[in-house]
Design a protein around this motif. Sequence first.
Motif, PDB file in Angstrom:
ATOM      1  N   PHE A  72       0.193  -1.316  -0.181  1.00 40.69           N
ATOM      2  CA  PHE A  72      -0.145  -0.278  -0.060  1.00 40.69           C
ATOM      3  C   PHE A  72       0.886   1.090   0.004  1.00 40.69           C
ATOM      4  CE2 PHE A  72      -3.394  -3.293   1.564  1.00 40.69           C
ATOM      5  CZ  PHE A  72      -4.060  -2.896   1.036  1.00 40.69           C
ATOM      6  N   THR A  73       1.571   1.146   0.652  1.00 40.09           N
ATOM      7  CA  THR A  73       3.082   2.294   0.968  1.00 40.09           C
ATOM      8  C   THR A  73       4.189   2.412   0.290  1.00 40.09           C
ATOM      9  OG1 THR A  73       3.887   1.577   2.696  1.00 40.09           O
ATOM     10  CG2 THR A  73       2.033   3.430   2.890  1.00 40.09           C
ATOM     11  N   GLY A  74       4.532   1.671  -0.140  1.00 38.73           N
ATOM     12  CA  GLY A  74       5.864   1.294  -1.190  1.00 38.73           C
ATOM     13  C   GLY A  74       7.026   1.141   0.035  1.00 38.73           C
ATOM     14  N   LYS A  75       6.685   1.012   1.485  1.00 37.40           N
ATOM     15  CA  LYS A  75       8.250   1.023   1.947  1.00 37.40           C
ATOM     16  C   LYS A  75       8.546   0.103   1.982  1.00 37.40           C
ATOM     17  CE  LYS A  75       6.001   4.150   5.429  1.00 37.40           C
ATOM     18  NZ  LYS A  75       7.152   4.957   6.316  1.00 37.40           N
ATOM     19  N   LYS A  76       9.812   0.180   2.306  1.00 36.51           N
ATOM     20  CA  LYS A  76      10.664  -1.394   2.165  1.00 36.51           C
ATOM     21  C   LYS A  76      12.241  -0.954   3.555  1.00 36.51           C
ATOM     22  CE  LYS A  76      12.834   0.607  -1.382  1.00 36.51           C
ATOM     23  NZ  LYS A  76      13.245   0.087  -3.042  1.00 36.51           N
ATOM     24  N   SER A  77      13.262  -1.871   3.583  1.00 40.86           N
ATOM     25  CA  SER A  77      14.112  -2.072   4.369  1.00 40.86           C
ATOM     26  C   SER A  77      14.990  -0.918   4.438  1.00 40.86           C
ATOM     27  CB  SER A  77      14.722  -3.091   4.272  1.00 40.86           C
ATOM     28  OG  SER A  77      15.458  -3.509   2.755  1.00 40.86           O
ATOM     29  N   ASN A  78      15.272  -0.370   4.994  1.00 37.30           N
ATOM     30  CA  ASN A  78      16.242   0.926   5.141  1.00 37.30           C
ATOM     31  C   ASN A  78      17.787   0.137   5.856  1.00 37.30           C
ATOM     32  OD1 ASN A  78      17.868   3.359   4.713  1.00 37.30           O
ATOM     33  ND2 ASN A  78      16.874   3.400   7.144  1.00 37.30           N
ATOM     34  N   THR A  79      19.116   0.665   4.837  1.00 38.44           N
ATOM     35  CA  THR A  79      20.237   0.200   5.916  1.00 38.44           C
ATOM     36  C   THR A  79      20.556   0.952   6.409  1.00 38.44           C
ATOM     37  OG1 THR A  79      21.238   1.564   3.748  1.00 38.44           O
ATOM     38  CG2 THR A  79      21.013  -0.579   3.849  1.00 38.44           C
ATOM     39  N   LYS A  80      21.256   0.716   7.153  1.00 35.30           N
ATOM     40  CA  LYS A  80      21.994   1.648   8.508  1.00 35.30           C
ATOM     41  C   LYS A  80      23.340   1.838   8.915  1.00 35.30           C
ATOM     42  CE  LYS A  80      19.676   0.300  12.768  1.00 35.30           C
ATOM     43  NZ  LYS A  80      19.731   0.494  14.345  1.00 35.30           N
TER      44      LYS A  80
ATOM     45  N   SER B  96       1.565  -2.590   6.619  1.00 35.01           N
ATOM     46  CA  SER B  96       2.854  -1.631   7.169  1.00 35.01           C
ATOM     47  C   SER B  96       1.739  -1.052   8.436  1.00 35.01           C
ATOM     48  CB  SER B  96       3.645  -1.140   7.148  1.00 35.01           C
ATOM     49  OG  SER B  96       3.271   0.116   5.991  1.00 35.01           O
ATOM     50  N   THR B  97       2.795  -0.912   9.973  1.00 41.87           N
ATOM     51  CA  THR B  97       1.689  -0.297  10.441  1.00 41.87           C
ATOM     52  C   THR B  97       1.260   1.221   9.985  1.00 41.87           C
ATOM     53  OG1 THR B  97       3.625   0.867  11.784  1.00 41.87           O
ATOM     54  CG2 THR B  97       2.455  -1.704  12.750  1.00 41.87           C
ATOM     55  N   LYS B  98       1.544   1.970   9.369  1.00 37.01           N
ATOM     56  CA  LYS B  98       1.720   3.272   8.229  1.00 37.01           C
ATOM     57  C   LYS B  98       0.383   3.040   7.809  1.00 37.01           C
ATOM     58  CE  LYS B  98       2.463   7.769   8.207  1.00 37.01           C
ATOM     59  NZ  LYS B  98       2.219   8.629   9.011  1.00 37.01           N
ATOM     60  N   ALA B  99       0.478   2.098   6.858  1.00 39.58           N
ATOM     61  CA  ALA B  99      -0.712   1.340   5.883  1.00 39.58           C
ATOM     62  C   ALA B  99      -1.926   1.425   6.698  1.00 39.58           C
ATOM     63  CB  ALA B  99      -0.086   0.293   4.911  1.00 39.58           C
TER      64      ALA B  99
ATOM     65  N   THR C 133      -3.163   5.159   8.147  1.00 39.29           N
ATOM     66  CA  THR C 133      -3.679   5.215   7.038  1.00 39.29           C
ATOM     67  C   THR C 133      -5.202   5.000   6.087  1.00 39.29           C
ATOM     68  OG1 THR C 133      -1.271   5.529   5.792  1.00 39.29           O
ATOM     69  CG2 THR C 133      -3.368   5.669   4.715  1.00 39.29           C
ATOM     70  N   ILE C 134      -5.177   3.494   6.666  1.00 45.17           N
ATOM     71  CA  ILE C 134      -6.485   2.819   6.218  1.00 45.17           C
ATOM     72  C   ILE C 134      -7.956   3.439   7.103  1.00 45.17           C
ATOM     73  CG2 ILE C 134      -7.298   0.654   5.651  1.00 45.17           C
ATOM     74  CD1 ILE C 134      -5.431   0.027   4.941  1.00 45.17           C
ATOM     75  N   GLU C 135      -7.109   3.563   8.287  1.00 47.07           N
ATOM     76  CA  GLU C 135      -7.559   3.839   9.311  1.00 47.07           C
ATOM     77  C   GLU C 135      -9.074   5.205   8.821  1.00 47.07           C
ATOM     78  OE1 GLU C 135      -7.003   3.352  13.139  1.00 47.07           O
ATOM     79  OE2 GLU C 135      -6.461   0.990  13.053  1.00 47.07           O
ATOM     80  N   LYS C 136      -7.746   6.547   8.420  1.00 44.31           N
ATOM     81  CA  LYS C 136      -8.627   7.691   8.271  1.00 44.31           C
ATOM     82  C   LYS C 136      -8.925   7.672   7.312  1.00 44.31           C
ATOM     83  CE  LYS C 136      -5.909  12.221   7.696  1.00 44.31           C
ATOM     84  NZ  LYS C 136      -4.227  12.638   7.443  1.00 44.31           N
TER      85      LYS C 136
END
Length: 141
Positions: free
Chosen positions: A70-78, A115-118, A121-124
């Motif tokens: 839904f949001t396109g979020k993927k892993s981040n390197t740190k 994701s929890t962010k999605a 967004t779905i609740e909103k």
Amino acid sequence: MALITASSCLKPQSSSISLKTNLKTNSELGFVTSQLSGLKISYDQCVAPINISTTINLPVQPVARRICPFTGKKSNTKNLVSHSNHKTKKLQFVNLQYKRVWWEAGKRYVKLRLSTKALKTIEKNGLDAVAKKAGIDLSKK
């Protein structure tokens, strides 16, 4: 070289052999040779057609990627930085959850991995609006 001989007389009127590979037929010697596997088949005039096919079915399993559809979020390197300033790469994964969400238009629950962010967004905005914006067809799931 393998030799397969068929001596039972099943259909007297047919003397054809069908192979799914590229074949050369030698009617004087009475055998068929496959160019790919070197298979030699001896036959009589009263042998039924022999169908030889080589199909390999590999199990195809879907890969569960760590990307929110839904949001396109993927892993981040740190970088993990030690006291001596030594840097080590590390992945920060998305917080993906399996969730049953009520789909009002379809009058049923839809099980999604999002994701929890999605989820917020779905609740909103509602499931239909978020799925339409992401280009996801909920009727398939």
